[in-house]
Design an enzyme around this catalytic site. Structure first.
Site, PDB file in Angstrom:
ATOM      1  N   SER A  19      -5.913  10.990  11.314  1.00 26.40           N
ATOM      2  CA  SER A  19      -6.431  12.240  11.884  1.00 26.40           C
ATOM      3  C   SER A  19      -7.963  12.220  11.946  1.00 26.40           C
ATOM      4  O   SER A  19      -8.568  13.056  12.612  1.00 26.40           O
ATOM      5  CB  SER A  19      -5.956  13.441  11.052  1.00 26.40           C
ATOM      6  N   CYS A  20      -8.595  11.250  11.246  1.00 27.38           N
ATOM      7  CA  CYS A  20     -10.059  11.118  11.295  1.00 27.38           C
ATOM      8  C   CYS A  20     -10.538  10.694  12.679  1.00 27.38           C
ATOM      9  O   CYS A  20     -11.743  10.707  12.950  1.00 27.38           O
ATOM     10  CB  CYS A  20     -10.545  10.100  10.274  1.00 27.38           C
TER      11      CYS A  20
ATOM     12  N   GLY B 268       0.831  -1.218   0.000  1.00 29.29           N
ATOM     13  CA  GLY B 268       0.000   0.000   0.000  1.00 29.29           C
ATOM     14  C   GLY B 268       0.859   1.260   0.000  1.00 29.29           C
ATOM     15  O   GLY B 268       2.095   1.186  -0.022  1.00 29.29           O
ATOM     16  N   MET B 269       0.207   2.410   0.043  1.00 29.77           N
ATOM     17  CA  MET B 269       0.961   3.668  -0.047  1.00 29.77           C
ATOM     18  C   MET B 269       1.886   3.847   1.162  1.00 29.77           C
ATOM     19  O   MET B 269       3.075   4.133   1.002  1.00 29.77           O
ATOM     20  CB  MET B 269      -0.001   4.859  -0.171  1.00 29.77           C
ATOM     21  N   VAL B 270       1.356   3.660   2.376  1.00 33.71           N
ATOM     22  CA  VAL B 270       2.180   3.839   3.581  1.00 33.71           C
ATOM     23  C   VAL B 270       3.156   2.667   3.728  1.00 33.71           C
ATOM     24  O   VAL B 270       4.341   2.860   3.997  1.00 33.71           O
ATOM     25  CB  VAL B 270       1.298   3.978   4.845  1.00 33.71           C
TER      26      VAL B 270
ATOM     27  N   ARG C 180      -6.947  21.503   5.040  1.00 36.66           N
ATOM     28  CA  ARG C 180      -6.305  20.198   5.258  1.00 36.66           C
ATOM     29  C   ARG C 180      -4.794  20.374   5.372  1.00 36.66           C
ATOM     30  O   ARG C 180      -4.202  21.273   4.774  1.00 36.66           O
ATOM     31  CB  ARG C 180      -6.588  19.244   4.078  1.00 36.66           C
TER      32      ARG C 180
ATOM     33  N   LEU D 188      -2.256  12.127   3.705  1.00 38.64           N
ATOM     34  CA  LEU D 188      -1.008  11.711   3.057  1.00 38.64           C
ATOM     35  C   LEU D 188      -1.168  11.664   1.541  1.00 38.64           C
ATOM     36  O   LEU D 188      -2.274  11.482   1.029  1.00 38.64           O
ATOM     37  CB  LEU D 188      -0.608  10.321   3.559  1.00 38.64           C
TER      38      LEU D 188
ATOM     39  N   ASP E  66     -18.207  18.701   2.221  1.00 36.40           N
ATOM     40  CA  ASP E  66     -16.936  19.337   2.596  1.00 36.40           C
ATOM     41  C   ASP E  66     -16.143  18.465   3.561  1.00 36.40           C
ATOM     42  O   ASP E  66     -14.924  18.571   3.640  1.00 36.40           O
ATOM     43  CB  ASP E  66     -17.218  20.669   3.320  1.00 36.40           C
TER      44      ASP E  66
ATOM     45  N   TRP F   5     -15.071  19.395  -5.528  1.00 37.40           N
ATOM     46  CA  TRP F   5     -16.191  19.035  -4.655  1.00 37.40           C
ATOM     47  C   TRP F   5     -16.260  20.011  -3.490  1.00 37.40           C
ATOM     48  O   TRP F   5     -15.221  20.444  -2.964  1.00 37.40           O
ATOM     49  CB  TRP F   5     -16.003  17.635  -4.097  1.00 37.40           C
TER      50      TRP F   5
ATOM     51  N   GLY G  14      -2.866   4.946  12.739  1.00 43.50           N
ATOM     52  CA  GLY G  14      -4.250   5.412  12.829  1.00 43.50           C
ATOM     53  C   GLY G  14      -4.490   6.519  11.805  1.00 43.50           C
ATOM     54  O   GLY G  14      -3.982   6.450  10.680  1.00 43.50           O
TER      55      GLY G  14
ATOM     56  N   TYR H 276     -14.943   4.677   9.217  1.00 48.45           N
ATOM     57  CA  TYR H 276     -13.472   4.543   9.203  1.00 48.45           C
ATOM     58  C   TYR H 276     -12.900   4.865  10.580  1.00 48.45           C
ATOM     59  O   TYR H 276     -12.042   4.143  11.099  1.00 48.45           O
ATOM     60  CB  TYR H 276     -12.916   5.503   8.154  1.00 48.45           C
TER      61      TYR H 276
ATOM     62  N   LYS I  92     -10.805   2.335  12.953  1.00 51.10           N
ATOM     63  CA  LYS I  92      -9.430   2.658  13.354  1.00 51.10           C
ATOM     64  C   LYS I  92      -9.307   2.819  14.879  1.00 51.10           C
ATOM     65  O   LYS I  92      -8.265   2.540  15.462  1.00 51.10           O
ATOM     66  CB  LYS I  92      -8.982   3.952  12.670  1.00 51.10           C
TER      67      LYS I  92
HETATM   68  O1  GFB Z   1      -8.870  13.557   1.090  1.00 43.84           O
HETATM   69  P1  GFB Z   1     -10.337  13.732   1.179  1.00 43.84           P
HETATM   70  O2  GFB Z   1     -11.161  12.960   0.204  1.00 43.84           O
HETATM   71  O3  GFB Z   1     -10.978  13.389   2.557  1.00 43.84           O
HETATM   72  O4  GFB Z   1     -10.538  15.354   1.005  1.00 43.84           O
HETATM   73  P2  GFB Z   1     -10.962  14.069   3.992  1.00 43.84           P
HETATM   74  C1  GFB Z   1     -11.796  15.810   0.978  1.00 43.84           C
HETATM   75  C2  GFB Z   1     -11.888  17.333   0.857  1.00 43.84           C
HETATM   76  O5  GFB Z   1     -11.469  17.756  -0.430  1.00 43.84           O
HETATM   77  C3  GFB Z   1     -13.346  17.668   1.001  1.00 43.84           C
HETATM   78  C4  GFB Z   1     -12.621  18.198  -1.172  1.00 43.84           C
HETATM   79  O6  GFB Z   1     -13.499  18.989   1.481  1.00 43.84           O
HETATM   80  C5  GFB Z   1     -13.808  17.546  -0.446  1.00 43.84           C
HETATM   81  O7  GFB Z   1     -15.031  18.211  -0.692  1.00 43.84           O
HETATM   82  N1  GFB Z   1     -12.504  17.815  -2.587  1.00 43.84           N
HETATM   83  C6  GFB Z   1     -12.629  18.650  -3.644  1.00 43.84           C
HETATM   84  C7  GFB Z   1     -12.261  16.573  -3.054  1.00 43.84           C
HETATM   85  N2  GFB Z   1     -12.516  17.998  -4.793  1.00 43.84           N
HETATM   86  C8  GFB Z   1     -12.267  16.682  -4.465  1.00 43.84           C
HETATM   87  C9  GFB Z   1     -12.035  15.515  -5.238  1.00 43.84           C
HETATM   88  O8  GFB Z   1     -12.043  15.520  -6.475  1.00 43.84           O
HETATM   89  N3  GFB Z   1     -11.804  14.358  -4.555  1.00 43.84           N
HETATM   90  C10 GFB Z   1     -11.784  14.311  -3.171  1.00 43.84           C
HETATM   91  N4  GFB Z   1     -11.542  13.140  -2.561  1.00 43.84           N
HETATM   92  N5  GFB Z   1     -12.034  15.412  -2.418  1.00 43.84           N
HETATM   93  C11 GFB Z   1     -10.378  11.701   4.665  1.00 43.84           C
HETATM   94  C12 GFB Z   1     -11.130  10.477   5.079  1.00 43.84           C
HETATM   95  O9  GFB Z   1     -11.155  12.782   4.888  1.00 43.84           O
HETATM   96  O10 GFB Z   1      -9.206  11.889   5.419  1.00 43.84           O
HETATM   97  C13 GFB Z   1     -10.246   9.322   4.882  1.00 43.84           C
HETATM   98  O11 GFB Z   1     -12.323  10.368   4.349  1.00 43.84           O
HETATM   99  C14 GFB Z   1      -8.825   9.557   5.431  1.00 43.84           C
HETATM  100  O12 GFB Z   1     -10.832   8.230   5.461  1.00 43.84           O
HETATM  101  C15 GFB Z   1      -8.273  10.949   5.193  1.00 43.84           C
HETATM  102  O13 GFB Z   1      -8.784   9.265   6.783  1.00 43.84           O
HETATM  103  C16 GFB Z   1      -7.043  11.268   6.027  1.00 43.84           C
HETATM  104  O14 GFB Z   1      -9.664  14.742   4.280  1.00 43.84           O
HETATM  105  O15 GFB Z   1     -12.174  14.894   4.201  1.00 43.84           O
END
Ligand code: GFB
Length: 305
Positions: free
Chosen positions: A107-108, A11-13, A207, A165, A267, A200, A105, A135, A139
């Site tokens: 940050s979620c 995997g990635m990590v 982040r 990551l 979001d 989205w 683990g 998730y 975790k």
């Molecule tokens: O990395 P991500 O999918 O998850 O980022 P989380 C989500 C943020 O980016 C949200 C916006 O605010 C989305 O609305 N976003 C904008 C997008 N465009 C896109 C896109 O095209 N794809 C994606 N994926 N997001 C994750 C958890 O939360 O955090 C995982 O769901 C994991 O389980 C990770 O633990 C560290 O950061 O919100």
């Protein structure tokens, strides 16, 4: 000779841990366990694997992972698989005398409306973010079990909590995390001369990003130097908005089109910024800046195409 098991080494990590540990001077034998070799959701298979390899050190890098959309669509798999992986790998590590275990683990695990930056003491001080509740609960099982083994049996099991990551072996599909998704969308828009890219949500959530090679390095530092019941935040200590991330990627690929915000998409948490005081006290700091990491991601994407 110490045997180091990297559970989830493809995997990635996990693959970043393999790269990092291969550069160690110490006399270590690396043992990988991917889902092809052992189903970590199956206790019997995990037990047989531990009995055969008897590792001294274990990194639990195996997990069901994905971006916000995948988390919302498959909560059963996110909760169930991650809970089983945590239970089985930690129980068998204890049974077969593992000297130290690093459970990876996320940050979620912090509450949806957590005070920022988030210190390790703030875990479980409020409800999880609904978009990744499954998730987080999955975790949490691993994190708590590691903590209980430490309390009840004095096992040297620790948990690290990485921020968002990115890096080699990232998921470039629609199910992936935001970094790989935005690199893909913006590179494709540039290549196809599209005037706009749809992001989205509102673009306002903040982040914190870390290159997976930095995360692997921090995990190895944690293995060597951190033996505390409190989990350890792993991050860069800096965040930016999703819109700012998109602008940085666009600048790096010289894309001049517009960003459209699809507000019907979620979001997620408004902000996820780690307090990295504990990690900094171990003498660790990241090596790969976000701008360098973005350029690398663009390069990886182009080599895939
Ligand atoms: O990395 P991500 O999918 O998850 O980022 P989380 C989500 C943020 O980016 C949200 C916006 O605010 C989305 O609305 N976003 C904008 C997008 N465009 C896109 C896109 O095209 N794809 C994606 N994926 N997001 C994750 C958890 O939360 O955090 C995982 O769901 C994991 O389980 C990770 O633990 C560290 O950061 O919100």
């Amino acid at each position: 000779m110490k045997r180091v098991a990297i559970l989830g080494h493809t995997g990635m990590v996990g693959s970043a841990l393999v790269r990092r540990l291969q550069s160690e001077d110490a006399d270590v034998e690396l043992i990988g366990a991917s889902s092809k070799e052992v189903d970590l959701c199956n206790l019997e298979q995990v037990s047989t694997w531990f009995k055969k390899f008897k590792p001294h050190y274990v990194f639990v890098a195996a997990a069901r992972v994905g971006g916000i959309a995948d988390n919302i669509e498959y909560p059963v798999e996110y909760m169930g698989e991650n809970a089983l992986i945590g239970l089985h790998t930690i129980m068998c590590s204890a049974q077969y005398g593992v000297e130290k275990l690093v459970y990876i683990g996320s940050s979620c695990l912090y509450p949806a409306h957590c005070i920022q930056p988030m210190t390790e003491e703030m875990i479980l001080t409020g409800p999880f973010e609904p978009t990744n509740e499954g998730y987080a609960i999955g975790k949490l099982v691993g994190m708590k079990l590691a903590e209980y083994y430490r309390k009840e049996y004095n096992s040297n099991f620790i948990t690290v909590l990485p921020c968002n990551l990115y890096g080699p072996n990232d998921d470039w599909s629609e199910s992936g995390h935001v970094m790989a998704s935005l690199v893909r969308k913006i590179c494709d828009a540039k290549k196809n001369n599209l005037g706009e890219v749809v992001l989205w949500g509102t673009g306002n959530p903040r982040r914190e990003f870390l290159h997976v090679d930095d995360c692997a390095d921090a995990c190895v530092v944690a293995l060597k130097k951190y033996s505390d019941g409190m989990p350890l935040n792993v991050g860069s200590g800096e965040d930016l908005t999703i819109h700012e991330l998109a602008i940085s990627i666009a600048q790096a690929v010289k894309y001049e089109g517009k960003f459209i915000f699809n507000k019907s998409k979620p979001d997620g948490m408004q902000q996820k910024l780690m307090d990295v005081t504990r990690l900094t006290r171990l003498g660790w700091e990241p090596n790969i800046s976000l701008s360098k990491g973005i350029k690398e991601m663009i390069h990886y994407y182009h080599t895939l195409a």
